[in-house]
Design a protein around this motif. Structure first.
Motif, mmCIF file in Angstrom:
data_model
loop_
_atom_site.group_PDB
_atom_site.id
_atom_site.type_symbol
_atom_site.label_atom_id
_atom_site.label_comp_id
_atom_site.label_asym_id
_atom_site.label_seq_id
_atom_site.Cartn_x
_atom_site.Cartn_y
_atom_site.Cartn_z
ATOM 1 N N THR A 1 1.419 5.409 0.527
ATOM 2 C CA THR A 1 0.929 6.646 1.132
ATOM 3 C C THR A 1 1.971 7.726 0.895
ATOM 4 O O THR A 1 3.163 7.511 1.125
ATOM 5 C CB THR A 1 0.720 6.472 2.651
ATOM 6 O OG1 THR A 1 -0.166 5.383 2.884
ATOM 7 C CG2 THR A 1 0.158 7.739 3.276
ATOM 8 N N HIS B 1 0.867 -1.177 0.000
ATOM 9 C CA HIS B 1 0.000 0.000 0.000
ATOM 10 C C HIS B 1 0.903 1.226 0.000
ATOM 11 O O HIS B 1 1.921 1.256 0.686
ATOM 12 C CB HIS B 1 -0.887 -0.009 1.244
ATOM 13 C CG HIS B 1 -1.843 1.128 1.268
ATOM 14 N ND1 HIS B 1 -1.506 2.366 1.769
ATOM 15 C CD2 HIS B 1 -3.116 1.218 0.840
ATOM 16 C CE1 HIS B 1 -2.542 3.165 1.645
ATOM 17 N NE2 HIS B 1 -3.534 2.493 1.088
ATOM 18 N N ASP C 1 -8.388 2.006 3.299
ATOM 19 C CA ASP C 1 -8.557 1.688 1.882
ATOM 20 C C ASP C 1 -9.100 0.278 1.658
ATOM 21 O O ASP C 1 -9.630 -0.017 0.587
ATOM 22 C CB ASP C 1 -7.253 1.884 1.120
ATOM 23 C CG ASP C 1 -6.882 3.356 0.977
ATOM 24 O OD1 ASP C 1 -7.724 4.230 1.294
ATOM 25 O OD2 ASP C 1 -5.743 3.638 0.564
#
Length: 137
Positions: A5, A3, A39
């Protein structure tokens, strides 16, 4: 895959030397973990079941300084699940160069107010963590 960010370094993140303060990296890493959970729809799922994720250990290694205006890319991935704990691996990279700024291994557990200690990571809970892992890719 992990993921991703993105966080831009602001003035209030800096120490007297103009570098990101070491404690701010813990906040950046936490922000990225929350983003991964959000998410995947996990915040609502955990809240509905009165479950909380708690951190029991963070092993962080600082590699190089980040400064005002740098955009940091945080890669977060669920690395392992154990009987009552999990391990998340995170890397903080400079977006412009791809150079590693910091990395951390974060050990976590799931708890519930009606049950003492860490919950076993089995069944529906294990499936939720696996979903977070696959949603990150």
């Amino acid at each position: 895959m992990a993921h991703l960010t993105s966080i831009k370094v602001r003035g209030y993140h800096l120490d007297l030397y103009g570098h990101v303060n070491n404690a701010r990296y813990l906040e950046f890493l936490e922000e990225a973990r929350w983003a991964m959970i959000e998410d995947s729809g996990g915040v609502e799922w955990f809240s509905e079941r009165k479950l909380a994720l708690v951190i029991s250990r963070i092993d962080i290694r600082y590699k190089r300084a980040a400064s005002m205006g740098d955009v940091l890319l945080i890669k977060t991935r669920l690395l392992q699940l154990h009987e009552r704990a999990g391990l998340i691996q995170q890397q903080v990279l400079r977006q412009d160069t791809g150079k590693l700024v910091a990395e951390a291994d974060v050990t976590f557990a799931a708890i519930h107010p009606d049950h003492p200690g860490a919950l076993p990571i089995t069944g529906e809970l294990a499936q939720r963590f696996e979903l977070m892992s696959t949603e990150s890719q």
